[in-house]
Enzyme design. Structure first.
Site, PDB file in Angstrom:
ATOM      1  N   ILE A 175      -3.629   2.852   0.318  1.00  0.00           N
ATOM      2  CA  ILE A 175      -3.091   1.559  -0.134  1.00  0.00           C
ATOM      3  C   ILE A 175      -1.735   1.342   0.517  1.00  0.00           C
ATOM      4  O   ILE A 175      -0.805   2.148   0.322  1.00  0.00           O
ATOM      5  CB  ILE A 175      -2.926   1.509  -1.667  1.00  0.00           C
ATOM      6  CG1 ILE A 175      -4.249   1.834  -2.359  1.00  0.00           C
ATOM      7  CG2 ILE A 175      -2.406   0.134  -2.101  1.00  0.00           C
ATOM      8  CD1 ILE A 175      -4.171   1.821  -3.887  1.00  0.00           C
ATOM      9  N   THR A 176      -1.602   0.276   1.292  1.00  0.00           N
ATOM     10  CA  THR A 176      -0.287  -0.017   1.878  1.00  0.00           C
ATOM     11  C   THR A 176       0.572  -0.718   0.828  1.00  0.00           C
ATOM     12  O   THR A 176       0.065  -1.433  -0.042  1.00  0.00           O
ATOM     13  CB  THR A 176      -0.397  -0.909   3.131  1.00  0.00           C
ATOM     14  OG1 THR A 176      -0.824  -2.226   2.745  1.00  0.00           O
ATOM     15  CG2 THR A 176      -1.379  -0.345   4.144  1.00  0.00           C
ATOM     16  N   GLY A 177       1.878  -0.482   0.895  1.00  0.00           N
ATOM     17  CA  GLY A 177       2.792  -1.125  -0.052  1.00  0.00           C
ATOM     18  C   GLY A 177       2.505  -0.717  -1.486  1.00  0.00           C
ATOM     19  O   GLY A 177       2.518  -1.542  -2.400  1.00  0.00           O
ATOM     20  N   ALA A 178       2.277   0.593  -1.672  1.00  0.00           N
ATOM     21  CA  ALA A 178       1.947   1.081  -3.022  1.00  0.00           C
ATOM     22  C   ALA A 178       3.195   1.491  -3.802  1.00  0.00           C
ATOM     23  O   ALA A 178       3.093   2.112  -4.854  1.00  0.00           O
ATOM     24  CB  ALA A 178       0.977   2.260  -2.920  1.00  0.00           C
TER      25      ALA A 178
ATOM     26  N   SER B 166       5.327  -0.561  -5.184  1.00  0.00           N
ATOM     27  CA  SER B 166       5.679  -1.488  -6.271  1.00  0.00           C
ATOM     28  C   SER B 166       4.550  -2.491  -6.501  1.00  0.00           C
ATOM     29  O   SER B 166       3.562  -2.509  -5.750  1.00  0.00           O
ATOM     30  CB  SER B 166       6.979  -2.236  -5.946  1.00  0.00           C
ATOM     31  OG  SER B 166       6.760  -3.165  -4.907  1.00  0.00           O
ATOM     32  N   GLY B 167       4.716  -3.291  -7.546  1.00  0.00           N
ATOM     33  CA  GLY B 167       3.838  -4.425  -7.787  1.00  0.00           C
ATOM     34  C   GLY B 167       2.355  -4.097  -7.822  1.00  0.00           C
ATOM     35  O   GLY B 167       1.925  -3.107  -8.423  1.00  0.00           O
TER      36      GLY B 167
ATOM     37  N   TYR C 289       4.785 -17.070   5.392  1.00  0.00           N
ATOM     38  CA  TYR C 289       4.049 -16.189   4.469  1.00  0.00           C
ATOM     39  C   TYR C 289       2.640 -16.733   4.230  1.00  0.00           C
ATOM     40  O   TYR C 289       1.655 -15.989   4.318  1.00  0.00           O
ATOM     41  CB  TYR C 289       4.806 -16.087   3.139  1.00  0.00           C
ATOM     42  CG  TYR C 289       4.010 -15.403   2.046  1.00  0.00           C
ATOM     43  CD1 TYR C 289       4.051 -14.022   1.893  1.00  0.00           C
ATOM     44  CD2 TYR C 289       3.195 -16.140   1.182  1.00  0.00           C
ATOM     45  CE1 TYR C 289       3.312 -13.398   0.893  1.00  0.00           C
ATOM     46  CE2 TYR C 289       2.451 -15.516   0.186  1.00  0.00           C
ATOM     47  CZ  TYR C 289       2.521 -14.148   0.045  1.00  0.00           C
ATOM     48  OH  TYR C 289       1.768 -13.526  -0.938  1.00  0.00           O
TER      49      TYR C 289
END
Ligand code: NDP
Ligand code: PMR
Length: 401
Positions: free
Chosen positions: A93-96, A98-99, A276
């Protein structure tokens, strides 16, 4: 010390230890072992270093050690009851840190069925977040990935292969949103940041890891790219200006490097919020193009989703304070599109692991009762010709063509 460690890491493995694709497919080592992560992205097995790394402590290179449980080696061993059980899956999982990414990592780790590879740019932040979230020890491994650098993406792929675990699911989740930026900023390779990180970094990552997914023996292999309602102009949210619009792709074709003001995909003047939304259109187009090109050949399920409006996440960190204050109640009580990080994490975890969500080429959404359904993409986000062009231009930019 740092140089020595780097040298040791870069030294090719003896052929007896170099994993062939078949060996990788045949899965991981059966014992847990100790790994060392360097903050700059290097990662290696301390078995090749003996105990020497134990005392290493420099100010220039941060070294973290983490015990990593490795998933069981076979795909379908029989349980004592005679029923076939599926081995632990491995999900990147990339960007794991936060959020949504963290909530998904937690949901998967706590299910006991998944080992999560948390692909993040900040080791310490991720380690703290995983601990604070109560993720079981040994249920995750942190590997450095900075999507704002294609070199980092390539290094990540090498490092993840060194883990010697089959790769069963890849979730492209990380993103940046720069709604207040007056001027574009650029990745290490000179691409406008939002499209560079959210789309191009993930594009290279997904293309590189496709062969690993293909080689996995897991019953349901998946590549998931997080999309959004705000990139879909067939919705109210997608019609809030500035609207997503890739135009004729002239900015992407020119390299998105700001030269001749081409920092935007459509070649227009820079607008951080639009960049974005454009990047999310690219994410959704990419998922479909993967499906058309590779689903039949590889058996991999390609999916995208809109998890709901998770109005409290770090995504809005660069927005003005008033927005950050009002956005959650606005989404909770006015649009009623709000969803908690925990609930959104469960939704994405479903797309990772639910046996009922194996259909490929789908953009998943959820209704108010949290039941998933196949949603309709906007005209632009489902334009096959545009998907092909975005694919081909992106290939050139990341050095694959
Ligand atoms: P967060 O800001 O909480 O998470 C974003 C993650 O991306 C963080 O872990 C961040 O790392 C990481 N990241 C940012 N830049 C890089 C980089 N260069 N390299 C590696 N990782 C990076 O936001 P969300 O959880 O909300 O966003 C997750 C996904 O959900 C995104 O794809 C977003 O588009 C999507 N989404 C979000 C919605 C929402 O309402 N929040 C709605 C629809 C979709 P770090 O911690 O180091 O900053
Ligand atoms: Mg939106 C049904 C209504 C709905 C939904 C589900 C969202 C989701 N938004 C809706 C409506 C509206 N928004 C309306 C009517 C307005 C005008 C007041 C509005 C405004 C708004 C702003 C200024 N909304 C926003 C912003 C942002 O800066 C967020 C954004 O576009 O980030 C890219 C955003 C969002 N609204 C959403 C969702 C999910 C977002 C943010 C996250 C994303 O797309 O990833």
């Amino acid at each position: 010390v740092a140089r020595r460690l780097r040298w040791l890491f870069r030294r090719p493995l003896p052929s007896s230890r170099r994993p062939s694709p078949r060996a990788r497919r045949g899965a991981a080592k059966d014992s847990a072992f100790f790994r060392v992560c360097l903050a700059d992205g290097l990662k290696f097995d301390t078995t090749s270093l003996g105990l020497r790394t134990k005392r290493v402590n420099t100010s220039s290179v941060a070294i973290r050690a983490q015990a990593a449980a490795v998933s069981a080696p076979t795909a379908t061993p029989a349980s004592p009851s005679g029923k076939k059980t599926v081995r632990t899956g491995n999900a990147i999982i990339t960007g794991a840190s936060s959020g949504l990414g963290l909530a998904t990592a937690k949901a998967l780790a706590e299910s006991g069925k998944w080992h999560v590879i948390m692909a993040c740019r900040d080791y310490l932040k991720t380690a703290r977040a995983a601990r604070a979230a109560g993720m079981p020890k040994g249920s995750y491994t942190i590997v450095h990935l900075d999507l704002a650098s294609l070199d980092s993406v390539r290094q990540f792929v090498k490092n993840v292969r060194q883990l010697d675990m089959p790769i069963d699911v890849v979730v492209c989740n990380a993103a940046v949103y720069q709604p207040t930026a007056k001027e574009p900023s650029f990745t290490a390779d000179g691409f406008e940041m939002s499209v560079g990180v959210n789309h191009l970094g993930h594009f290279l990552l997904a293309r590189e890891l496709l062969e690993d997914l293909k080689a996995s023996d897991y019953p349901s292999k998946r590549l998931i790219i997080v999309g959004s309602i705000t990139g879909n102009t067939n919705t109210l949210a997608g019609n809030v200006p500035p609207k997503a619009n890739l135009g004729d792709l002239r900015g992407l074709a020119a390299g998105l490097n700001g030269v001749g003001s081409a920092a935007m995909i459509d070649g227009a003047e820079f607008d951080g919020a639009k960049a974005y939304k454009d990047s999310k259109v690219c994410n959704m187009l990419t998922m479909q193009e993967f499906h058309r090109r590779y689903h039949e050949e590889t058996g991999v399920t390609f999916a995208s989703l809109y998890p709901g409006c998770i109005a409290t996440t770090g995504l809005f960190r660069e927005h003005i304070p008033l927005f950050r204050l009002l956005f959650p109640p606005f989404q909770k009580y006015i649009t009623k599109g709000y969803v908690s990080e925990e609930e959104a994490g469960k939704r994405l975890a479903q797309v990772v692991s639910e046996p009922s969500l194996t259909k490929s080429g789908v953009y998943w959404s959820w209704n108010k009762n949290s039941a998933s359904f196949e949603n309709q993409l906007s005209e632009e986000a489902s334009d096959t010709e545009k998907a092909r062009k975005v694919w081909e231009l992106s290939e050139k930019l990341v050095g694959l063509a």
